[in-house]
Design an enzyme around this catalytic site. Structure first.
Site, PDB file in Angstrom:
ATOM      1  CG  ASP A   1      11.713  -0.216   1.470  1.00  9.42           C
ATOM      2  OD1 ASP A   1      10.535   0.160   1.181  1.00  9.42           O
ATOM      3  OD2 ASP A   1      12.142  -0.781   0.581  1.00  9.42           O
ATOM      4  CB  SER A   2       7.912  -3.353   1.451  1.00  9.00           C
ATOM      5  OG  SER A   2       8.558  -2.726   0.489  1.00  9.00           O
TER       6      SER A   2
ATOM      7  CE1 TYR B   1       5.365  -4.554   3.967  1.00  8.67           C
ATOM      8  CE2 TYR B   1       5.296  -2.058   4.461  1.00  8.67           C
ATOM      9  CZ  TYR B   1       5.495  -3.417   5.004  1.00  8.67           C
ATOM     10  OH  TYR B   1       5.981  -3.595   6.175  1.00  8.67           O
ATOM     11  N   GLY B   2       3.163  -2.990  -2.230  1.00  5.51           N
ATOM     12  CA  GLY B   2       2.392  -1.752  -3.152  1.00  5.51           C
ATOM     13  C   GLY B   2       1.365  -2.512  -3.869  1.00  5.51           C
TER      14      GLY B   2
ATOM     15  CB  CYS C   1       8.356   2.388   2.104  1.00  5.53           C
ATOM     16  SG  CYS C   1       7.266   1.444   0.952  1.00  5.53           S
ATOM     17  CG  ASN C   2       8.509   6.187  -3.216  1.00  5.25           C
ATOM     18  OD1 ASN C   2       8.277   7.389  -3.431  1.00  5.25           O
ATOM     19  ND2 ASN C   2       9.683   5.747  -3.127  1.00  5.25           N
ATOM     20  CB  THR C   3       3.921   1.722  -0.596  1.00  7.40           C
ATOM     21  OG1 THR C   3       4.500   1.347  -2.069  1.00  7.40           O
ATOM     22  CG2 THR C   3       2.601   1.230  -0.671  1.00  7.40           C
TER      23      THR C   3
ATOM     24  CD  GLU D   1      12.408  -7.245  -2.205  1.00  5.93           C
ATOM     25  OE1 GLU D   1      13.037  -8.273  -1.626  1.00  5.93           O
ATOM     26  OE2 GLU D   1      12.576  -6.119  -1.768  1.00  5.93           O
TER      27      GLU D   1
ATOM     28  CB  CYS E   1       8.936   2.383  -6.330  1.00  6.95           C
ATOM     29  SG  CYS E   1       9.302   0.763  -5.531  1.00  6.95           S
ATOM     30  CB  THR E   2      12.642   2.650  -1.930  1.00 10.40           C
ATOM     31  OG1 THR E   2      11.771   1.838  -1.431  1.00 10.40           O
ATOM     32  CG2 THR E   2      12.900   3.981  -1.322  1.00 10.40           C
ATOM     33  CG  HIS E   3      12.165  -2.395  -4.459  1.00 11.27           C
ATOM     34  ND1 HIS E   3      11.430  -1.710  -3.398  1.00 11.27           N
ATOM     35  CD2 HIS E   3      12.565  -3.653  -4.045  1.00 11.27           C
ATOM     36  CE1 HIS E   3      11.300  -2.483  -2.573  1.00 11.27           C
ATOM     37  NE2 HIS E   3      11.895  -3.741  -3.048  1.00 11.27           N
TER      38      HIS E   3
HETATM   39  N1  DGL Z   1       9.525  -0.025  -1.352  1.00  9.60           N
HETATM   40  C1  DGL Z   1       8.490   0.197  -1.730  1.00  9.60           C
HETATM   41  C2  DGL Z   1       8.233   1.659  -2.195  1.00  9.60           C
HETATM   42  O1  DGL Z   1       8.921   2.130  -2.168  1.00  9.60           O
HETATM   43  C3  DGL Z   1       7.890  -0.778  -2.880  1.00  9.60           C
HETATM   44  C4  DGL Z   1       7.867  -2.198  -2.836  1.00  9.60           C
HETATM   45  C5  DGL Z   1       6.627  -2.748  -2.518  1.00  9.60           C
HETATM   46  O2  DGL Z   1       5.679  -2.895  -3.218  1.00  9.60           O
HETATM   47  O3  DGL Z   1       6.723  -3.425  -1.399  1.00  9.60           O
HETATM   48  O4  DGL Z   1       7.018   2.150  -2.891  1.00  9.60           O
END
Ligand code: DGL
Length: 300
Positions: free
Chosen positions: A26-27, A58-59, A89-91, A168, A212-214
């Site tokens: 993941d990011s 990453y998003g 990571c969804n992105t 984060e 989003c995994t966060h």
């Molecule tokens: N963990 C990333 C996701 O699931 C998002 C966080 C990011 O923007 O890096 O999309």
């Protein structure tokens, strides 16, 4: 037992043995919610997790940059001999999955198709509301995935980038995240002016996906604010559980499950600040975390 649908996991031939670890990346921290779900379903699997926290988020980045970052994470795990890769990571799942599958000699799965399947079910006759990063929402990946399960179900996306930064930071409680969550969720309800100030507002969606995994870290807050806005609850879908379930089915059907009987190990890698990762990681994992190692990724 059902086979995963076309497109959910591909590349059936593992080039390493069944005792090899699973790779998850993941990011940053968020993918640990997927690790937790995987460890619950597959307690004998060894897992190597890579959080690219030097380059999070990453998003907000372009698809080209996301693909480049994703390839460098995937190659690091591939060189460490993983037998399959879970893109937590969804992105990345939204933007880079096809490229990863084309470039890697490994089974690769993402989180969007499982999340969309669970959401289509949860929304019933209603619209699927997706909270995600800018990259995920603007890719239209959830819209396409939901359409593959139901041609009648619509998708309403809302980018919620500030929640990534708050997660984060470990800032998941209190007035600031509450107001941020409320502002983003408002997109899923009729405007206040239309309903009368202070009155519950009618919901435009039948479920809200944590795309989003966060975002699972804000789950209680999100559920609370949904009730505050609409006067009643709406199902909230986290793709981690469904991803783990579908990935377990994939490993079983392909004969790729580890045969060991002792508990699997967890190795945590990050690209920056291992100590601060360690301190927030236990909140995602729901258990104490092993020592975190810092790695330098090769540029792609
Ligand atoms: N963990 C990333 C996701 O699931 C998002 C966080 C990011 O923007 O890096 O999309």
């Amino acid at each position: 037992m059902t086979l995963p649908p076309p497109g959910s996991v591909v590349a059936p031939v593992a080039r390493v043995g069944v005792e090899a670890p699973l790779g998850v990346f993941d990011s940053g921290l968020g993918g640990l919610t997927v690790v937790r779900a995987l460890r619950e379903r597959l307690p004998h699997e060894n897992i190597i997790y890579l959080g690219d926290n030097a380059r999070v988020p990453y998003g907000t980045r372009s698809p080209e940059t996301i693909i480049r970052y994703a390839l460098s994470c995937a190659r690091e795990l591939s060189e460490r001999g993983v037998k399959a890769l879970v893109v937590a990571c969804n992105t990345v799942s939204a933007v880079a999955l096809d490229r990863l599958r084309a470039e890697l000699d490994l089974p690769v799965t993402g989180v969007i198709v499982p999340g969309a399947r669970a959401a289509t079910r949860a929304a019933g006759e209603g619209t699927v509301g997706v909270l995600g990063t800018l990259g995920t929402i603007s890719s239209g990946a959830y819209t396409r995935a939901v359409a593959s399960f139901s041609s009648r179900t619509e998708v309403l996306g809302q980018a919620a980038p500030l929640l990534v930064a708050l997660a984060e930071e470990g800032w998941t409680e209190g007035e600031v995240p509450r107001l941020v969550v409320r502002k983003y969720l408002s997109a899923f309800f009729a405007p206040e002016e239309a309903e009368g100030f202070g009155l519950p507002r009618s919901a435009k969606v039948g479920c809200v996906v944590l795309g989003c995994t966060h975002f699972p870290l804000f789950r209680e807050l999100i559920e609370h604010e949904i009730r505050e806005l609409g006067g009643r609850g709406i199902p909230v879908v986290d793709s981690a559980q469904q991803t783990a379930l579908e990935f377990e089915e994939f490993l079983i059907t392909r004969g790729l499950c580890a045969l060991r009987t002792e508990p699997g190990t967890l190795q945590l890698l990050v690209t920056d600040k291992p100590k601060s990762f360690e301190s927030v990681a236990s909140r995602f994992l729901g258990s104490s975390v092993p020592a975190v190692e810092q790695v330098d990724l090769k540029p792609c």
